[in-house]
Write a protein that holds these residues in place. Structure first.
Motif, PDB file in Angstrom:
ATOM      1  N   ALA A 136       3.041  -5.623   2.170  1.00  0.00           N
ATOM      2  CA  ALA A 136       3.404  -4.111   3.452  1.00  0.00           C
ATOM      3  C   ALA A 136       3.388  -2.843   2.610  1.00  0.00           C
ATOM      4  CB  ALA A 136       5.081  -3.923   2.621  1.00  0.00           C
ATOM      5  N   GLY A 183       1.886  16.224   5.307  1.00  0.00           N
ATOM      6  CA  GLY A 183       1.289  16.068   7.154  1.00  0.00           C
ATOM      7  C   GLY A 183       0.536  14.434   7.590  1.00  0.00           C
ATOM      8  N   ALA A 184      -0.730  14.024   7.612  1.00  0.00           N
ATOM      9  CA  ALA A 184      -0.898  12.774   7.938  1.00  0.00           C
ATOM     10  C   ALA A 184      -1.147  12.162   6.820  1.00  0.00           C
ATOM     11  CB  ALA A 184      -2.527  12.984   8.300  1.00  0.00           C
ATOM     12  N   ARG A 185      -0.597  10.433   6.839  1.00  0.00           N
ATOM     13  CA  ARG A 185      -0.211   9.474   6.235  1.00  0.00           C
ATOM     14  C   ARG A 185      -1.715   9.119   5.202  1.00  0.00           C
ATOM     15  NH1 ARG A 185       2.934   4.831   9.068  1.00  0.00           N
ATOM     16  NH2 ARG A 185       1.819   6.234  10.810  1.00  0.00           N
ATOM     17  N   PHE A 186      -1.983   9.116   4.194  1.00  0.00           N
ATOM     18  CA  PHE A 186      -3.456   8.718   4.121  1.00  0.00           C
ATOM     19  C   PHE A 186      -2.621   7.360   2.878  1.00  0.00           C
ATOM     20  CE2 PHE A 186      -3.862  10.423  -0.420  1.00  0.00           C
ATOM     21  CZ  PHE A 186      -2.834  11.495  -0.554  1.00  0.00           C
ATOM     22  N   ASN A 187      -3.556   6.739   2.658  1.00  0.00           N
ATOM     23  CA  ASN A 187      -3.536   4.942   1.479  1.00  0.00           C
ATOM     24  C   ASN A 187      -3.804   5.926   0.230  1.00  0.00           C
ATOM     25  OD1 ASN A 187      -2.830   3.352   3.528  1.00  0.00           O
ATOM     26  ND2 ASN A 187      -4.510   2.921   4.197  1.00  0.00           N
ATOM     27  N   LEU A 188      -2.857   5.966   0.081  1.00  0.00           N
ATOM     28  CA  LEU A 188      -3.071   6.032  -2.163  1.00  0.00           C
ATOM     29  C   LEU A 188      -3.418   5.245  -2.722  1.00  0.00           C
ATOM     30  CD1 LEU A 188      -2.561   8.452  -4.079  1.00  0.00           C
ATOM     31  CD2 LEU A 188      -0.286   7.663  -4.201  1.00  0.00           C
ATOM     32  N   GLY A 189      -3.283   4.201  -2.386  1.00  0.00           N
ATOM     33  CA  GLY A 189      -3.654   2.671  -3.662  1.00  0.00           C
ATOM     34  C   GLY A 189      -2.191   1.702  -3.338  1.00  0.00           C
ATOM     35  N   PHE A 242      -1.554   8.478  -9.269  1.00  0.00           N
ATOM     36  CA  PHE A 242      -0.498   7.531  -9.986  1.00  0.00           C
ATOM     37  C   PHE A 242      -0.399   8.702 -11.538  1.00  0.00           C
ATOM     38  CE2 PHE A 242      -1.804   3.830  -7.364  1.00  0.00           C
ATOM     39  CZ  PHE A 242      -1.334   3.843  -6.745  1.00  0.00           C
ATOM     40  N   PRO A 249      -2.698   5.540   8.504  1.00  0.00           N
ATOM     41  CA  PRO A 249      -4.480   6.116   8.395  1.00  0.00           C
ATOM     42  C   PRO A 249      -5.492   4.583   8.230  1.00  0.00           C
ATOM     43  CG  PRO A 249      -2.878   5.755   6.414  1.00  0.00           C
ATOM     44  CD  PRO A 249      -2.175   5.555   8.152  1.00  0.00           C
ATOM     45  N   TYR A 296      -6.016  19.209  -1.601  1.00  0.00           N
ATOM     46  CA  TYR A 296      -4.691  18.149  -1.803  1.00  0.00           C
ATOM     47  C   TYR A 296      -5.079  17.565  -2.786  1.00  0.00           C
ATOM     48  CZ  TYR A 296       0.041  15.244  -1.848  1.00  0.00           C
ATOM     49  OH  TYR A 296       1.111  15.042  -2.033  1.00  0.00           O
ATOM     50  N   PRO A 307       0.060  15.013  12.455  1.00  0.00           N
ATOM     51  CA  PRO A 307      -0.493  14.543  13.899  1.00  0.00           C
ATOM     52  C   PRO A 307       0.154  13.972  15.084  1.00  0.00           C
ATOM     53  CG  PRO A 307      -1.546  13.530  12.542  1.00  0.00           C
ATOM     54  CD  PRO A 307      -0.782  14.217  11.568  1.00  0.00           C
ATOM     55  N   SER A 318       4.133   0.706   2.646  1.00  0.00           N
ATOM     56  CA  SER A 318       5.141   1.618   2.125  1.00  0.00           C
ATOM     57  C   SER A 318       5.447   2.738   3.367  1.00  0.00           C
ATOM     58  CB  SER A 318       5.049   2.708   0.935  1.00  0.00           C
ATOM     59  OG  SER A 318       4.635   3.544   0.873  1.00  0.00           O
ATOM     60  N   GLU A 342       0.026  21.515   7.224  1.00  0.00           N
ATOM     61  CA  GLU A 342      -0.075  20.550   6.976  1.00  0.00           C
ATOM     62  C   GLU A 342       0.019  20.175   8.589  1.00  0.00           C
ATOM     63  OE1 GLU A 342      -3.307  19.760   5.591  1.00  0.00           O
ATOM     64  OE2 GLU A 342      -3.364  20.626   3.921  1.00  0.00           O
ATOM     65  N   ALA A 343       0.231  20.661   9.470  1.00  0.00           N
ATOM     66  CA  ALA A 343       0.681  19.578  10.514  1.00  0.00           C
ATOM     67  C   ALA A 343       0.134  17.453  11.149  1.00  0.00           C
ATOM     68  CB  ALA A 343       0.670  20.151  12.291  1.00  0.00           C
ATOM     69  N   MET A 398       0.779  -1.240   0.033  1.00  0.00           N
ATOM     70  CA  MET A 398       0.380   0.055  -0.048  1.00  0.00           C
ATOM     71  C   MET A 398       1.303   0.787   0.070  1.00  0.00           C
ATOM     72  SD  MET A 398      -2.439   1.721  -0.451  1.00  0.00           S
ATOM     73  CE  MET A 398      -4.237   0.722   0.518  1.00  0.00           C
ATOM     74  N   LEU A 399       0.762   1.752  -0.495  1.00  0.00           N
ATOM     75  CA  LEU A 399       1.167   3.054  -1.025  1.00  0.00           C
ATOM     76  C   LEU A 399       0.687   4.010  -0.102  1.00  0.00           C
ATOM     77  CD1 LEU A 399       2.521   3.203  -4.840  1.00  0.00           C
ATOM     78  CD2 LEU A 399       3.390   2.481  -2.967  1.00  0.00           C
ATOM     79  N   ARG A 400       1.666   4.821   0.656  1.00  0.00           N
ATOM     80  CA  ARG A 400       1.032   5.678   0.682  1.00  0.00           C
ATOM     81  C   ARG A 400       1.627   6.817   0.558  1.00  0.00           C
ATOM     82  NH1 ARG A 400       0.871   2.559   7.566  1.00  0.00           N
ATOM     83  NH2 ARG A 400      -0.849   2.398   6.782  1.00  0.00           N
ATOM     84  N   GLY A 401       1.064   8.526   0.944  1.00  0.00           N
ATOM     85  CA  GLY A 401       0.924   9.838   0.657  1.00  0.00           C
ATOM     86  C   GLY A 401       1.510  10.549   2.052  1.00  0.00           C
ATOM     87  N   ARG A 402       1.367  11.354   2.297  1.00  0.00           N
ATOM     88  CA  ARG A 402       0.532  12.879   3.152  1.00  0.00           C
ATOM     89  C   ARG A 402       0.329  13.927   2.737  1.00  0.00           C
ATOM     90  NH1 ARG A 402       3.503  11.883   7.844  1.00  0.00           N
ATOM     91  NH2 ARG A 402       5.130  10.393   7.653  1.00  0.00           N
ATOM     92  N   ILE A 403      -1.123  14.641   3.308  1.00  0.00           N
ATOM     93  CA  ILE A 403      -1.796  15.568   3.493  1.00  0.00           C
ATOM     94  C   ILE A 403      -0.579  16.118   3.087  1.00  0.00           C
ATOM     95  CG2 ILE A 403      -3.480  16.835   3.499  1.00  0.00           C
ATOM     96  CD1 ILE A 403      -4.765  15.101   5.714  1.00  0.00           C
ATOM     97  N   LEU A 447      -3.204  13.294  -5.318  1.00  0.00           N
ATOM     98  CA  LEU A 447      -2.401  12.906  -5.625  1.00  0.00           C
ATOM     99  C   LEU A 447      -3.261  11.752  -6.489  1.00  0.00           C
ATOM    100  CD1 LEU A 447       0.841  12.301  -4.824  1.00  0.00           C
ATOM    101  CD2 LEU A 447       0.356  11.658  -3.225  1.00  0.00           C
ATOM    102  N   ALA A 465      -6.078   1.237  -8.383  1.00  0.00           N
ATOM    103  CA  ALA A 465      -5.830   1.245  -7.331  1.00  0.00           C
ATOM    104  C   ALA A 465      -4.505   0.389  -7.230  1.00  0.00           C
ATOM    105  CB  ALA A 465      -6.816   0.974  -6.173  1.00  0.00           C
TER     106      ALA A 465
END
Lengths: 209, 148, 381
Positions: free
Chosen positions: C89, B56-62, C284, C182, C280, C176, C91, C173-174, B47-52, C282, C53
């Motif tokens: 996993a 910022g906070a982590r989120f799941n991109l895909g 692929f 997430p 925001y 947390p 990332s 975007e501090a 699962m690739l994670r980005g940040r807002i 993002l 996805a």
């Protein structure tokens, strides 16, 4: 949840030779065991377990545990080879609290945890509960247990060495919580017996324990 | 045993390099050691994670496909191969190089015949791409509006 | 009500044959290869990966080929395939400031450290059909960079928002406390209200057309924000994964991503000074329209958090997130093609009864005497 520490792979034992086939065989035996409570299933051609786990316990975890299923191990087992073995082959987190665990490994009947320390699922998702893998000394001696319930035509009989009154109490209390509750798998070397939450259990001959 | 920074860098370079180039270079290393699998190559997902906002906070991109394997040489050296995509052979070559880099007798050859060449090739790829891209760098200038 | 309908195996098998023929088209024309689709339809591949996805160019190209170019069908194929793979996993968070840029623009800041890089874009084309592309033998010239103005050209640059952030004009975007993992919509169902991190996962896999239309609605006045494209960047970033047996994270390769940082005004209040806020996006591959639409919708969905009006469709979290997924939407719309014979029969009988009652109440002077013209075969179904 991962422990940021390199695993000792130079001495890592082998696991399933053919992971897909072996996991399916093991899953089938476990399914059979839980569908027919009290009937002993034998797992054929399973790998030598790491120190601290029974062969069937280890094989069941190889088949079922993954990164979504925290596994609780008794502290002595956790710090031995078994902890590293499961982290490497299953990628499962090792739970530090019983309540977080999807699989709870118990090395002896005397080490059975209290029912209410375990995850019993919630009413919307009763399946989100723990499965107990309890290693016992023998299926050939000890107390005689009578089992009734789904998957049993009339009554099944099972002998378990070192069975205790508190074990009976746990299984009986577990039955009262259905659909919540834990599923128990008794293991002895490469053999297993299922005691799902639906089983009615009465014990006889407790005096000889 | 190399230190972790070196090992980390080597594993990254091996994974970023084209599998065909890696195979070509490994063919020059001579006889490759025999090994036993601790984990045969398996393909799954990460699962690739980005940040807002990027920070910022982590989120799941895909997710992305990935393949991994672990092997052990006769002397106990362990090699780990983890690569994006589904190329089992690529993962195996990474693991083999990783293990050989830990063997004093082989490390120098692997560095010279494989790692240095991969690093050079990557540098060239980047330089070429950067030069092409930089050709489209633009300076916008604002014309004063004739409002007065 | 669902009632199983049996039969038609032979017809279905023949339908599959026809489908394969239709997909292949004229056998005299060479078949498309996966490499061709991957290399020459890269934007279609990007869309299928984003909404499927799953980042895998070859699988996305295969899905496009198999779906004969129907991208929503291709997305469905990729989503279905991903369910067969184990999750190995998560990332490490991807750091877009490490991106090797192929393109980077800002519509808000003219002079950016690192500069504006147009890269490959349709923005400055005139949208005239290029008939030279019809001639397949024609060679297209490669990009000529000429002598590079700077021999050690670097195309890594800080994010524009990070620069503005430092001046305190832009909300930050501090991260947390504790940097919690997430929520994951592939594991847990969507339950409202939803955290922004879960919203972004939903939007990242959401339908581009849906997000585009609803993002557009916010610009046309069905919301209160006025956005600027703070920065749009597209390029290559490394992916790092923590490897349990090593005890540290390693790079496993690279992915191409498009990032969009929208900047919008915010009035502030008694507690807070006026400042810019952010949306925001993002996604692929090279997918600017998607990333921009995502950022517009992300910002619109923050209306409640920022104390703004929440009356418009794009502000409605439940409406937006429940309808963004084209696999779900396509499935539910297209299931109408499946046999509903029993349901329809029930409705038909109800209608007949109602008409009889209506005729009884209104006299049967105008009503036709013959029964409704429904073929006997339909009634028998």
């Amino acid at each position: 949840m991962s422990i940021h520490q390199e695993l000792d792979l130079a001495h890592m034992q082998a696991a399933f030779a053919a992971p897909v086939r072996d996991a399916q065989t093991c899953f089938r035996a476990l399914l059979e065991g839980l569908a027919r409570p009290g009937r002993i299933q034998r797992l054929a051609d399973i790998p030598v377990p790491p120190a601290g786990l029974g062969a069937a316990q280890s094989a069941i975890l190889l088949a079922l545990a993954d990164r979504d299923t925290p596994v609780w191990l008794p502290p002595v087992v956790r710090s031995a080879a078994a902890g590293a073995y499961l982290r490497f082959y299953c990628g499962c987190p090792l739970a530090t609290r019983l309540a977080d665990a999807t699989f709870v490994v118990v090395s002896t009947l005397a080490g059975l945890p209290a029912l209410y320390d375990l995850s019993l699922g919630d009413p919307e998702f009763p399946d989100r509960s723990a499965t107990l893998l309890v290693e016992v000394a023998s299926f050939d001696s000890g107390a005689s247990l009578r089992l009734r319930g789904p998957g049993i035509a009339d009554e099944a009989e099972l002998r378990v060495a070192d069975w205790s009154e508190s074990a009976t109490a746990l299984v009986q209390e577990n039955r009262r919580r259905v659909p919540l509750g834990v599923d128990i798998v008794l293991t002895c070397g490469d053999r297993l017996v299922g005691l799902p939450r639906t089983v009615h259990l009465t014990a006889e001959g407790m005096a000889c324990m | 045993m190399t230190n972790n920074t070196d090992r980390r860098g080597s594993l990254g370079l091996l994974a970023r390099s084209p599998a065909t180039l890696l195979a070509e270079r490994m063919a020059r290393v001579g006889e490759l050691p025999s090994f036993t699998w601790l984990r045969k190559p398996e393909t799954g997902m990460v699962m690739l994670r980005g940040r807002i906002g990027g920070d910022g906070a982590r989120f799941n991109l895909g997710e992305a496909t990935m393949t991994r394997c672990t092997l052990r040489l006769a002397d106990g050296s362990v090699g780990v191969g983890t690569v994006r995509g589904r190329n089992a052979r690529h993962a195996e070559m990474i693991a083999l190089c990783d293990a050989m880099l830990q063997q004093p007798a082989r490390a120098a050859t692997i560095r010279m015949e494989v790692m240095n060449v991969l690093a050079q090739a990557e540098q060239e790829r980047h330089a070429r791409a950067s030069a092409d891209t930089a050709g489209s760098r633009v300076d916008f200038y604002t014309l004063v509006r004739g409002e007065d | 009500m669902y009632v199983a309908v049996k039969g038609g195996e032979r017809a279905i098998a023949q339908s599959h044959v026809l489908l394969a023929d239709a997909r292949r088209g004229d056998a005299a024309v060479p078949e498309l290869s996966i490499a061709q689709i991957r290399g020459q339809m890269r934007l279609a591949v990007a869309r299928v990966m984003s909404e499927g996805a799953l980042y895998d160019e070859d699988l996305a190209a295969l899905a496009i080929k198999q779906a004969a170019g129907d991208l929503i069908e291709a997305i469905f194929l990729l989503r279905a395939y991903r369910t067969t793979l184990p999750r190995l996993a998560d990332s490490e968070p991807i750091d877009t400031s490490r991106m090797r840029l192929s393109r980077r623009i800002s519509a808000a800041f003219k002079d950016l450290p690192g500069g504006q890089i147009l890269g490959p874009t349709y923005d400055y084309t005139q949208r005239l059909l290029d008939f030279s592309l019809m001639d397949e033998s024609a060679e297209i010239g490669t990009a000529d960079s000429g002598p590079s103005p700077n021999p050690v050209e670097t195309t890594v640059a800080p994010r524009v928002t990070d620069l503005l952030d430092r001046q305190g004009l832009l909300e930050s975007e501090a991260c947390p406390a504790g940097d919690p993992p997430p929520p994951d919509l592939t594991r847990e169902p969507l339950l409202f209200p939803v955290d922004r991190t879960a919203r972004l996962q939903n939007l990242a896999r959401g339908d581009e057309g849906f997000l585009l239309a609803l993002g557009y609605s916010t610009q046309r006045g069905y919301s209160t924000t006025h956005p600027f494209a703070g920065e749009i960047r597209f390029g290559t970033v490394p992916v790092e994964v923590f490897v349990e047996e090593l005890g540290f994270a390693v790079e496993i390769g690279e992915v191409e991503l498009t990032e969009c940082q929208l900047i919008t005004g915010f009035e502030g209040g008694s507690e807070e000074a006026p400042r810019f806020t952010r949306g925001y996006g993002l996604s692929f591959g090279h997918s600017e329209r998607k990333a921009m639409a995502m950022a517009l919708v992300d910002r619109a969905l923050r209306a409640r958090e920022l104390g703004e009006d929440t009356e418009q469709p794009a502000n409605n979290e439940e409406f937006m997130l429940s309808h963004s997924d084209n696999v779900e939407a396509s499935g539910f719309v297209q299931h109408l093609k499946l046999p509903h014979y029993v349901d329809f029969q029930t409705n038909l009988e109800l209608l007949r009864r109602l008409r009889e009652e209506w005729e009884a109440n209104h006299g049967n002077t105008a009503a036709p005497a013959e029964p409704p013209a429904v073929p006997a075969t339909m009634e028998a179904a």
